[in-house]
Enzyme design. Sequence first.
Site, PDB file in Angstrom:
ATOM      1  N   VAL A  47      -4.947  51.099  31.397  1.00 53.94           N
ATOM      2  CA  VAL A  47      -4.667  50.386  32.645  1.00 53.94           C
ATOM      3  C   VAL A  47      -3.260  49.792  32.658  1.00 53.94           C
ATOM      4  CG1 VAL A  47      -7.103  49.854  32.977  1.00 53.94           C
ATOM      5  CG2 VAL A  47      -5.660  48.223  31.753  1.00 53.94           C
ATOM      6  N   GLU A  48      -2.807  49.402  33.847  1.00 54.77           N
ATOM      7  CA  GLU A  48      -1.499  48.777  34.087  1.00 54.77           C
ATOM      8  C   GLU A  48      -0.353  49.609  33.512  1.00 54.77           C
ATOM      9  OE1 GLU A  48      -1.229  44.642  33.148  1.00 54.77           O
ATOM     10  OE2 GLU A  48      -2.984  44.101  34.324  1.00 54.77           O
ATOM     11  N   GLY A  49      -0.415  50.913  33.708  1.00 57.28           N
ATOM     12  CA  GLY A  49       0.601  51.815  33.192  1.00 57.28           C
ATOM     13  C   GLY A  49       0.152  52.427  31.894  1.00 57.28           C
ATOM     14  N   ARG A 106       1.819  41.771  33.600  1.00 53.71           N
ATOM     15  CA  ARG A 106       1.698  42.527  32.351  1.00 53.71           C
ATOM     16  C   ARG A 106       2.065  41.685  31.130  1.00 53.71           C
ATOM     17  NH1 ARG A 106       3.948  48.593  33.171  1.00 53.71           N
ATOM     18  NH2 ARG A 106       5.880  47.454  33.357  1.00 53.71           N
TER      19      ARG A 106
END
Length: 800
Positions: free
Chosen positions: A428-430, A306
């Site tokens: 995306v990614e949280g 991230r």
Amino acid sequence: MGLRSFIVKKFKAAMPPLSATEKEALESGTVGWDGELMSGRPDWNKLFKYEKAQLSAEEQAFIDGPCEQLCKILDNWDIQKKNDLPPEAWKIIKDEGFMGLEIPKEYGGRGFSSKAHSAVVMKLASRSITAAVTVMVPNSLGPAELIGEYGTKEQKDYYLPRLAKGVEIPCFALTGPDAGSDAGAIPDNGVVCKNEKGELGIRLNWDKRYITLGPIATLIGLAFKLEDPDNLLGKDKKDLGITVALVARNTPGVEIGDRHAPMDLPFHNGPNKGHDVFIPLDNIIGGPERAGQGWRMLMESLAVGRSLSLPALSTAAAKMSSYATGSYARTRKQFGTSISNFQGIEEPLARMAGLTYMMNAAREATLQMVDGGERPAIPSAILKYHLTEGMRTIVNDAMDIHGGKGVSNGPNNVFSTLYKGVPIAITVEGANIMTRNLIIFGQGAVRAHPYTLKELAALDDPNPNKAFGKLAKVLAAHVTNTTKSAVKSVVYGLTGGKFSSTPKDIDKSTKKYYQEINRLSAAFNLAADASLGTLGGNLKKEERTSARMGDVYSNLYLASSALWYYEKQGRKAEDKPLVDWAVQHALNNAEKALEGALDNHPIKAVGFAVKALAFPKKLLMATLTVGGAVAGILMGPVVGLAAMAVTLGALFFTDDHHSSAPSDKLDRKAADTIRNPGTVRDRLTDGIFKPTAEGEQLSRLERAFLLTVESEPLEKKLYLAQKGKVIAKNEKRAELLDSALKAGVLTEAEVATLKKTDLARRDVVMVDAFPQTPQPAASAAAAPEEKKPAPAVPAPPKAA
């Protein structure tokens, strides 16, 4: 029950309960500068120990060579029509090692640093979101990273060379219909069993969606919950937990190939399923010994991933938008002048430039942590949320300024794919809502706090006496630190942090910013401790408190990153408006968020008490007012009324706020950095793809921009000549230029320059138009429409 056991039990009940997956998430990653900000006493040496890394000669050559070459052959309009990258792009991606940027050279990868990885993604994203995402996924959270970090020797030797050269196309399957943001709740399962041949393995059933590269993947990294009902692994546990394994595309029972259409951006993304898919135990990443360790592996990898891909993509969008919009605003004329001269345009230009500087600074600072061996879990969450939100703000500002030019799709629209990419980056990614409301402060208050995690560890001791002893020791240090933060909050609140420590050898004009960060850090620590101590486990439910506290935390990180970047860039005076804008913006947001958290605290008394300490000026003046009233009683009504009048007046005009938003004057200076050509603009937008071919929209825009700047003194000559009545005011452009030439106002060369500028300006404001698709002719065999008689119209009434 003894007193010690009673105290330990009460503390356990008050502390936030943690699930197994939450514990693993908290224990993954490392704590660095984020811990300093949380402590209330930041040691600036912990931040300034990081040097701004430079790309190696090999890395720079890759960006100038294969990366530049790939950007040149990408055409977003063509990619969109064909729903895929062109074959020659795929060939470059595979042959040049774009899929193995950080895979070690010994396995055939590029072996690049995280800085180089980020730089590659940033350059690609400024040209094509589709190409950037295609390269991001194999290099971020997925099989290559997991195998490289946790895989067995056999897995590394076999898979990493194939992944590095694109022989295997990887995807990572985590999200499903029933587990999105709550990824730990995945229902997909694997059961340890034997197949019909008696071989020990895992029978898998899963249903995943939103899997990038999934439709074309040859190797699936699969997350699932592993069960061992017959204890075949000998671990004496039925539920082993989340596990990550490798599944080949052609394994019987795998369903894969369908595509989603995320905002119609044509990167490959789609669902996949598995029904009774049998894989050997050795397919678990890291081997059977890693069974049940998948969540920890994922969280540790995410802490790094991230920090790289999405921040690079978001910063690319910011840089490209600032580069193109500053030049377009200067080039586009309305009401007889460049639209960049209007204050309504100046404001978003300043915001774009300032946010771009701040975003790039945070990206650079965090990259140094990653390349230094850290796994910055909390900073990566801060970057994920704030840089993608910054991307949203900047791209929207760019679209506003471009107006119809931005919304008319076609080959000459450079913003449509960026605009479509915004909600994807946000999700995306949280997802950003979850990241802001639950993760940044929710995890930071435990993981990055100097004492909370130690207190939780002490309470885990099964022996109440030992637990009490450990807890008492940590608690004493915690209370001492909170008390110091309370005192600092008052002193710094009254003085603006004047007596707090700052780094040595910094630009003296920025010293006040470091002191303000020290002030807000102390107040933030006090507010965090008060919230943890009074809300305990209920803090999870108070999401808006957590979100506002996360905003304080994040903006302190962003402001300090901007200061670090300014110093490490060589403290260039021409960049000062950008660092001033970025830091003032972040500190103003931090202060507003802290005040909002305390004003809306679920326990009003706690919010009031902490605010009185964090913003103490009004409290002091109120105390003096009471003193004036007492003086009135003791010294007579005249003195008392005078004292009260003075202190009440002072109380009314007292402002507890130290951090103001950027002023209009500073906005003007920040906007100048992108509406004027020069080294500041070049430095701010460095690292993106800037095409030079004649047919490219961006290169045509840049040419028109430079011609516009060159022509402005000539336009001023025309204006003054018209004002002095040397030439007429109302002539058409061609006639006006002829008159100016005849009157000696302009030379032939100057007239030629203006004509060239007019053509260039006209060219870049034009939008794409397409011929209508011919409508099919009506069939000759179609039955004629039956004609119905017109309804009768009633006669008007006769006059009486």
